[in-house]
Design a protein around this motif. Structure first.
Motif, PDB file in Angstrom:
ATOM      1  N   GLN A  21       0.824  -1.201   0.000  1.00  0.00           N
ATOM      2  CA  GLN A  21       0.000   0.000   0.000  1.00  0.00           C
ATOM      3  C   GLN A  21       0.862   1.257   0.000  1.00  0.00           C
ATOM      4  O   GLN A  21       0.588   2.229  -0.715  1.00  0.00           O
ATOM      5  CB  GLN A  21      -0.922  -0.009   1.234  1.00  0.00           C
ATOM      6  N   GLU A  23       4.018   1.472  -1.067  1.00  0.00           N
ATOM      7  CA  GLU A  23       4.688   1.570  -2.363  1.00  0.00           C
ATOM      8  C   GLU A  23       3.752   2.146  -3.422  1.00  0.00           C
ATOM      9  O   GLU A  23       4.168   2.939  -4.269  1.00  0.00           O
ATOM     10  CB  GLU A  23       5.184   0.191  -2.794  1.00  0.00           C
ATOM     11  N   LYS A  24       2.479   1.755  -3.345  1.00  0.00           N
ATOM     12  CA  LYS A  24       1.481   2.273  -4.277  1.00  0.00           C
ATOM     13  C   LYS A  24       1.291   3.771  -4.085  1.00  0.00           C
ATOM     14  O   LYS A  24       1.223   4.545  -5.047  1.00  0.00           O
ATOM     15  CB  LYS A  24       0.155   1.537  -4.078  1.00  0.00           C
ATOM     16  N   GLN A  25       1.232   4.199  -2.805  1.00  0.00           N
ATOM     17  CA  GLN A  25       1.062   5.617  -2.510  1.00  0.00           C
ATOM     18  C   GLN A  25       2.276   6.425  -2.985  1.00  0.00           C
ATOM     19  O   GLN A  25       2.126   7.518  -3.530  1.00  0.00           O
ATOM     20  CB  GLN A  25       0.849   5.820  -1.005  1.00  0.00           C
ATOM     21  N   SER A  27       4.325   5.574  -5.402  1.00  0.00           N
ATOM     22  CA  SER A  27       4.289   5.575  -6.858  1.00  0.00           C
ATOM     23  C   SER A  27       3.307   6.625  -7.376  1.00  0.00           C
ATOM     24  O   SER A  27       3.595   7.349  -8.341  1.00  0.00           O
ATOM     25  CB  SER A  27       3.903   4.187  -7.368  1.00  0.00           C
ATOM     26  N   GLU A  28       2.137   6.710  -6.716  1.00  0.00           N
ATOM     27  CA  GLU A  28       1.130   7.693  -7.118  1.00  0.00           C
ATOM     28  C   GLU A  28       1.640   9.119  -6.895  1.00  0.00           C
ATOM     29  O   GLU A  28       1.407   9.997  -7.730  1.00  0.00           O
ATOM     30  CB  GLU A  28      -0.168   7.465  -6.337  1.00  0.00           C
ATOM     31  N   LYS A  29       2.339   9.341  -5.772  1.00  0.00           N
ATOM     32  CA  LYS A  29       2.885  10.660  -5.472  1.00  0.00           C
ATOM     33  C   LYS A  29       3.975  11.048  -6.477  1.00  0.00           C
ATOM     34  O   LYS A  29       4.057  12.198  -6.921  1.00  0.00           O
ATOM     35  CB  LYS A  29       3.458  10.698  -4.052  1.00  0.00           C
ATOM     36  N   GLU A  30       4.817  10.038  -6.827  1.00  0.00           N
ATOM     37  CA  GLU A  30       5.870  10.313  -7.814  1.00  0.00           C
ATOM     38  C   GLU A  30       5.270  10.665  -9.169  1.00  0.00           C
ATOM     39  O   GLU A  30       5.759  11.566  -9.855  1.00  0.00           O
ATOM     40  CB  GLU A  30       6.782   9.093  -7.940  1.00  0.00           C
ATOM     41  N   ALA A  31       4.205   9.943  -9.545  1.00  0.00           N
ATOM     42  CA  ALA A  31       3.537  10.234 -10.813  1.00  0.00           C
ATOM     43  C   ALA A  31       2.913  11.633 -10.779  1.00  0.00           C
ATOM     44  O   ALA A  31       2.962  12.380 -11.758  1.00  0.00           O
ATOM     45  CB  ALA A  31       2.467   9.177 -11.094  1.00  0.00           C
ATOM     46  N   GLU A  32       2.345  11.969  -9.625  1.00  0.00           N
ATOM     47  CA  GLU A  32       1.728  13.284  -9.470  1.00  0.00           C
ATOM     48  C   GLU A  32       2.782  14.392  -9.543  1.00  0.00           C
ATOM     49  O   GLU A  32       2.587  15.422 -10.201  1.00  0.00           O
ATOM     50  CB  GLU A  32       0.987  13.364  -8.129  1.00  0.00           C
ATOM     51  N   ARG A  35       3.820  14.876 -13.066  1.00  0.00           N
ATOM     52  CA  ARG A  35       2.829  15.662 -13.811  1.00  0.00           C
ATOM     53  C   ARG A  35       2.976  17.145 -13.504  1.00  0.00           C
ATOM     54  O   ARG A  35       2.939  17.996 -14.405  1.00  0.00           O
ATOM     55  CB  ARG A  35       1.410  15.193 -13.469  1.00  0.00           C
TER      56      ARG A  35
END
Length: 303
Positions: A21, A23-25, A27-32, A35
């Motif tokens: 969970q 790692e997913k968060q 990854s999402e923050k890095e993608a954000e 952007r």
């Protein structure tokens, strides 16, 4: 399986689930963040384009007004030429005898000397053509820059040509600087033309700003392009204020700037660093306080 082993297994499963969970968060923050960085980079590019457009409008206005004034002056000559053509047509159609034709021409020549009109017309036409070419030259440079920002595909370019185009585009921005160019004959390189244009713009404006308060030495900017160890090297050197080691460590960080609030976004050199990375290149900085700064960007040639 005893109770202790069961509890340990349960705890391990819970820990693995929490880690996934997390790692997913992350990854999402890095993608954000990626952007947001892309948006900031794009806004910096648009800000640059806006600045160049304002400069272009200013550069165009003066020669355009001059051309309009010259064209307006053609109205006077046009009326006389039209009168001469009308009289000539009447003579050719037999509506005027030769004596009448000569009389009408003599009368018109006394009122509006043909020699003066002839001597004045040619230089004015040449002047108007030259002035309008100057306007077209300025507009074309801006359109080339805008067009390169619309096409992001890699393309084969001559780096000296890119540099010359940007230097022409920034003429008004660099008008207080002595710009020296040292361009060697280098191999063409595959690169993103829009990004490469932006790299030159940011480095040149940064060099100019570094000399902004240098009233004694003036502003000297050296632009060098050469090929070394399978790299195309772009070096921008100035004789400005220089940077401390602490500033050099932060100079590529987003929003970092030594200028007063509101004068600079702090994204120019961040964008330069990003562009060099995009091309798998490397960047070197050499700076001495009160002496100047050299920024060397090396982009690899593709074999």
């Amino acid at each position: 399986m005893n109770e202790v082993e069961s509890n340990l297994e349960s705890a391990l499963i819970d820990e693995q689930a929490k880690r996934k969970q997390l790692e997913k968060q992350i990854s999402e923050k890095e993608a954000e963040l990626a952007r947001y960085k892309k948006m900031l980079v794009q806004s910096t590019k648009m800000a640059t384009l806006g600045t160049l457009s304002v400069d272009a409008a200013s550069e165009i206005n003066t020669p355009l007004l001059k051309a309009i004034g010259t064209v307006d002056s053609f109205n006077y000559s046009s009326q006389i030429i039209t009168s001469v053509l009308n009289i000539s047509e009447q003579y050719l159609n037999g509506e005027l005898k030769e004596s009448q034709f000569k009389h009408e021409l003599d009368l018109l020549n006394l009122q509006h000397p043909f020699a003066w009109i002839s001597n004045d017309l040619s230089p004015r036409i040449k002047e108007s053509a030259s002035t309008l070419k100057q306007v077209n030259y300025c507009v074309q440079n801006l359109l080339n820059f805008m067009d390169s920002n619309e096409h992001h595909a890699m393309q084969l370019v001559n780096m000296a040509d890119v540099a010359n185009n940007i230097l022409r585009l920034l003429e008004s921005q660099l008008k207080l600087c002595a710009v020296n160019t040292h361009f060697e004959n280098t191999s063409p390189i595959y690169c993103n033309l829009a990004s490469t244009n932006q790299l030159f713009v940011n480095l040149l404006l940064n060099a100019r700003d570094a000399c902004e308060h240098n009233d004694t030495k003036g502003c000297i900017v050296d632009v060098s392009i050469f090929e070394k160890d399978n790299y195309i090297c772009v070096e921008i050197k100035d004789n400005g204020c220089g940077m401390s080691n602490q500033v050099q460590e932060q100079m590529f960080d987003p929003f970092f700037t030594t200028k007063e609030v509101g004068k600079n976004s702090g994204m120019g050199l961040t964008l330069v660093h990003s562009i060099v990375q995009e091309h798998a290149g490397k960047i070197q900085v050499n700076s001495i306080i009160e002496t100047g700064t050299s920024i060397l960007c090396s982009l690899p040639l593709k074999e």
